[in-house]
Design a protein around this motif. Structure first.
Motif, PDB file in Angstrom:
ATOM      1  N   ALA A   1      28.763  42.917  35.207  1.00  0.00           N
ATOM      2  CA  ALA A   1      29.817  43.024  34.194  1.00  0.00           C
ATOM      3  C   ALA A   1      30.534  44.362  34.309  1.00  0.00           C
ATOM      4  O   ALA A   1      31.773  44.437  34.264  1.00  0.00           O
ATOM      5  N   ILE A   2      29.765  45.425  34.466  1.00  0.00           N
ATOM      6  CA  ILE A   2      30.361  46.759  34.604  1.00  0.00           C
ATOM      7  C   ILE A   2      31.157  46.852  35.897  1.00  0.00           C
ATOM      8  O   ILE A   2      32.279  47.368  35.934  1.00  0.00           O
ATOM      9  N   GLY A   3      30.597  46.320  36.983  1.00  0.00           N
ATOM     10  CA  GLY A   3      31.293  46.362  38.268  1.00  0.00           C
ATOM     11  C   GLY A   3      32.581  45.565  38.258  1.00  0.00           C
ATOM     12  O   GLY A   3      33.600  46.009  38.800  1.00  0.00           O
ATOM     13  N   HIS A   4      32.551  44.369  37.644  1.00  0.00           N
ATOM     14  CA  HIS A   4      33.757  43.549  37.587  1.00  0.00           C
ATOM     15  C   HIS A   4      34.864  44.260  36.822  1.00  0.00           C
ATOM     16  O   HIS A   4      36.029  44.265  37.246  1.00  0.00           O
ATOM     17  N   LEU A   5      34.526  44.837  35.667  1.00  0.00           N
ATOM     18  CA  LEU A   5      35.560  45.501  34.870  1.00  0.00           C
ATOM     19  C   LEU A   5      36.046  46.764  35.568  1.00  0.00           C
ATOM     20  O   LEU A   5      37.241  47.097  35.498  1.00  0.00           O
ATOM     21  N   ALA A   6      35.148  47.471  36.252  1.00  0.00           N
ATOM     22  CA  ALA A   6      35.579  48.643  37.017  1.00  0.00           C
ATOM     23  C   ALA A   6      36.579  48.233  38.090  1.00  0.00           C
ATOM     24  O   ALA A   6      37.543  48.963  38.376  1.00  0.00           O
TER      25      ALA A   6
END
Length: 350
Positions: A249-254
């Motif tokens: 989730a963090i990687g996708h939004l980054a």
């Protein structure tokens, strides 16, 4: 989305029909909230500025006494919540998250026009976000308290900064607060998920409907102006697949926030009149669910973060690190160094 306007009280919002005139210097930032996946509520922003904002990553424990402005009629408070923030020019909190999972993001809004002076206590726009982090665990509580205050534009680095503020909490609730035509405009709800710069959010949302995925016929724009970035962020946010876990989730939004970042040397070829097209200097991601705050400096391929579970929330020391230090990477919770004590307000009170 619930939208409200108020001067000293709340009322019905009026549509904004024109971009207000502003000065030639600006900060072009972007904010994206992902609150529809089942792994974590995460928000990401870019910090775009015409000068080096001299960022400092600072942990502020509970118990710091503050004063909202230097003038006589000022709000005063002592922080109830610890926070991890990014400061600008050692004078303002530009971004951050508190131990309750509330995050704030100050972005430039060309043509902001503050309310006239009145009897309410004053709060500097440089401390606007810090006041929220220090005092509240929900967006709704923050909005109710801010209604009773008057936000005052102060000089930082020799000039005033027209700003708008985004607030998110661990439930995924969100609000954007703007100053338009001398009134406060509040957009509140879980569908308030993207913010860039001018024009105000009313106009950004109206423009969005001209594009594919939102009912229109236009293709996604690729330029660096605020309206193009708003459409691009909204489009990519809408098509994000469900993440397998929090890390994803963090990687996708980054990945989405990097797509609205402005490379050094980039030129705005949109043909618009926006001045908010300065290069991205750093980006942040706030994990509201697990209380981890990430920073991504653009002068480094590394990502660094602070984990609230590894910090002494009621300690006496203010801790800090310069996030642009070469080689700094990973969990820096243990690498933060004493920068002062709770007896010293940082950023400074105004």
């Amino acid at each position: 989305m619930r939208k409200r306007t108020y001067m000293t009280g709340l009322g019905l919002a009026a549509a904004v029909s024109a971009i207000l005139a502003g000065g030639p210097i600006a900060s072009a930032c972007s904010l994206i909230l992902w609150n529809t996946n089942d792994k974590a509520v995460v928000a990401a922003r870019t910090m775009d500025l015409y000068i080096d904002d001299q960022p400092r990553l600072v942990f502020l424990p509970r118990g710091i006494a503050r004063r909202g402005v230097s003038e006589r009629n000022a709000v005063e408070w002592t922080s109830k919540y610890a926070s991890t923030v990014m400061t600008a020019l050692d004078a303002a909190t530009s971004d951050g998250m508190n131990e309750a999972g509330v995050s704030v993001h100050l972005l430039y809004l060309h043509g902001s026009e503050h309310e006239p002076d009145d009897a309410r206590p004053g709060l500097s726009n440089a401390l606007w976000g810090q006041y929220v982090l220090d005092n509240f665990a929900t967006v709704s509580d923050a909005l109710a308290a801010l209604e009773k205050l008057r936000i005052v534009s102060v000089k930082v680095h020799g000039r005033e900064w027209p700003l708008h503020l985004s607030i998110e909490d661990a439930t995924g609730d969100s609000a954007v607060i703007e100053f338009v035509g001398g009134k406060v405009v509040v957009h509140h709800g879980k569908d308030v998920t993207v913010m860039t710069n001018e024009p105000p959010l009313d106009e950004q949302m109206a423009n969005l409907k001209r594009y594919k995925l939102f009912g229109g016929e236009l293709s996604m724009p690729g330029d660096i102006d605020p309206m193009s970035r708003f459409v691009r962020a909204s489009s990519y946010l809408k098509t994000l697949p469900p993440p397998a876990d929090t890390t994803e989730a963090i990687g996708h939004l980054a990945g989405v926030v990097r797509n609205v970042a402005v490379p050094f040397g980039a030129h705005d070829t949109s043909g618009g009149e926006s001045m908010d097209t300065w290069p991205t200097r750093w980006a942040s991601v706030s994990d509201h669910t697990h209380k981890v705050y990430y920073v991504m400096p653009v002068n480094s391929p590394n990502v660094l973060w602070v984990d609230f579970s590894k910090l002494k929330l009621d300690g006496k020391d203010i801790l800090a690190v310069t996030p642009t230090e070469p080689g700094l990477s990973g969990d820096v919770s243990a690498s933060l160094k004493p920068f002062g004590t709770t007896a010293k307000a940082f950023p400074p009170n105004h």
